[in-house]
Design a protein around this motif. Structure first.
Motif, PDB file in Angstrom:
ATOM      1  N   MET A 271      -8.580   3.628  -7.298  1.00 21.42           N
ATOM      2  CA  MET A 271      -7.159   3.581  -7.553  1.00 21.42           C
ATOM      3  C   MET A 271      -6.894   2.538  -8.627  1.00 21.42           C
ATOM      4  SD  MET A 271      -5.192   1.644  -4.378  1.00 21.42           S
ATOM      5  CE  MET A 271      -6.163   2.457  -3.173  1.00 21.42           C
ATOM      6  N   ARG A 272      -5.767   2.680  -9.292  1.00 17.08           N
ATOM      7  CA  ARG A 272      -5.402   1.752 -10.362  1.00 17.08           C
ATOM      8  C   ARG A 272      -4.443   0.695  -9.828  1.00 17.08           C
ATOM      9  NH1 ARG A 272      -4.377   5.339 -15.421  1.00 17.08           N
ATOM     10  NH2 ARG A 272      -3.685   3.365 -16.263  1.00 17.08           N
ATOM     11  N   ILE A 273      -4.199  -0.322 -10.633  1.00 13.31           N
ATOM     12  CA  ILE A 273      -3.443  -1.477 -10.182  1.00 13.31           C
ATOM     13  C   ILE A 273      -2.026  -1.120  -9.729  1.00 13.31           C
ATOM     14  CG2 ILE A 273      -2.621  -2.171 -12.466  1.00 13.31           C
ATOM     15  CD1 ILE A 273      -3.211  -5.120 -11.505  1.00 13.31           C
ATOM     16  N   GLY A 274      -1.383  -0.183 -10.397  1.00  8.22           N
ATOM     17  CA  GLY A 274      -0.041   0.228 -10.001  1.00  8.22           C
ATOM     18  C   GLY A 274      -0.022   0.868  -8.622  1.00  8.22           C
ATOM     19  N   GLN A 275      -1.032   1.660  -8.347  1.00  8.02           N
ATOM     20  CA  GLN A 275      -1.144   2.293  -7.030  1.00  8.02           C
ATOM     21  C   GLN A 275      -1.398   1.244  -5.954  1.00  8.02           C
ATOM     22  OE1 GLN A 275      -4.338   4.781  -8.522  1.00  8.02           O
ATOM     23  NE2 GLN A 275      -3.180   6.624  -7.957  1.00  8.02           N
ATOM     24  N   LEU A 276      -2.260   0.284  -6.257  1.00 10.21           N
ATOM     25  CA  LEU A 276      -2.546  -0.793  -5.314  1.00 10.21           C
ATOM     26  C   LEU A 276      -1.278  -1.597  -5.042  1.00 10.21           C
ATOM     27  CD1 LEU A 276      -4.486  -2.574  -3.654  1.00 10.21           C
ATOM     28  CD2 LEU A 276      -5.001  -3.801  -5.781  1.00 10.21           C
ATOM     29  N   ALA A 277      -0.571  -1.950  -6.089  1.00 13.27           N
ATOM     30  CA  ALA A 277       0.658  -2.725  -5.944  1.00 13.27           C
ATOM     31  C   ALA A 277       1.672  -1.985  -5.075  1.00 13.27           C
ATOM     32  CB  ALA A 277       1.248  -3.029  -7.318  1.00 13.27           C
ATOM     33  N   GLN A 278       1.834  -0.706  -5.337  1.00 12.90           N
ATOM     34  CA  GLN A 278       2.798   0.085  -4.580  1.00 12.90           C
ATOM     35  C   GLN A 278       2.371   0.229  -3.121  1.00 12.90           C
ATOM     36  OE1 GLN A 278       3.368   4.075  -6.025  1.00 12.90           O
ATOM     37  NE2 GLN A 278       5.395   4.215  -5.100  1.00 12.90           N
ATOM     38  N   SER A 279       1.088   0.403  -2.867  1.00 16.22           N
ATOM     39  CA  SER A 279       0.628   0.620  -1.496  1.00 16.22           C
ATOM     40  C   SER A 279       0.817  -0.624  -0.619  1.00 16.22           C
ATOM     41  CB  SER A 279      -0.831   1.069  -1.473  1.00 16.22           C
ATOM     42  OG  SER A 279      -1.688   0.014  -1.830  1.00 16.22           O
ATOM     43  N   VAL A 280       0.787  -1.806  -1.226  1.00 16.90           N
ATOM     44  CA  VAL A 280       0.908  -3.042  -0.452  1.00 16.90           C
ATOM     45  C   VAL A 280       2.298  -3.667  -0.599  1.00 16.90           C
ATOM     46  CG1 VAL A 280      -0.108  -5.324  -0.073  1.00 16.90           C
ATOM     47  CG2 VAL A 280      -1.577  -3.428  -0.638  1.00 16.90           C
ATOM     48  N   GLY A 281       3.017  -3.279  -1.637  1.00 13.65           N
ATOM     49  CA  GLY A 281       4.364  -3.804  -1.832  1.00 13.65           C
ATOM     50  C   GLY A 281       4.416  -5.127  -2.573  1.00 13.65           C
ATOM     51  N   VAL A 282       3.545  -5.273  -3.568  1.00 10.55           N
ATOM     52  CA  VAL A 282       3.553  -6.471  -4.413  1.00 10.55           C
ATOM     53  C   VAL A 282       3.613  -6.059  -5.870  1.00 10.55           C
ATOM     54  CG1 VAL A 282       2.237  -7.848  -2.747  1.00 10.55           C
ATOM     55  CG2 VAL A 282       1.035  -6.653  -4.558  1.00 10.55           C
TER      56      VAL A 282
END
Length: 92
Positions: A1-12
């Motif tokens: 996964m890319r950074i945007g997906q990671l950010a969205q999945s955790v809420g940061v």
């Protein structure tokens, strides 16, 4: 996964992720041939852990310490308990 997906999945925010990477709080990551960072489920779990710690107002140093114990679960819980007891006393 890319950074945007990671950010969205955790809420940061993505900048928060990059900050935690520079601080050494996230595990090393690979890169695709095009240079994009590759995040895994391990990154999601670690980032969620960091986020919960920050919600509890734990410092980055305290999170580093907890991460060290999390990475080596065979250590005694005494030190973790002491760290958390100290933090609770500080919060009070």
């Amino acid at each position: 996964m890319r950074i945007g997906q990671l950010a969205q999945s955790v809420g940061v925010d993505t900048q928060t992720i990059r900050f935690y990477e520079r601080q050494g709080l996230l595990p090393p990551l690979g890169r695709q041939e095009n240079g994009y960072r590759v995040y895994t489920e391990k990154h999601v779990e670690r980032l969620a852990f960091i986020r919960r710690c920050r919600i509890l107002d734990l410092s980055l140093a305290e999170i580093h310490e907890l991460k060290r114990y999390q990475d080596d679960p065979h250590q005694s819980c005494t030190a973790v308990n002491a760290l958390l007891d100290d933090h609770i006393s500080h919060v009070r």
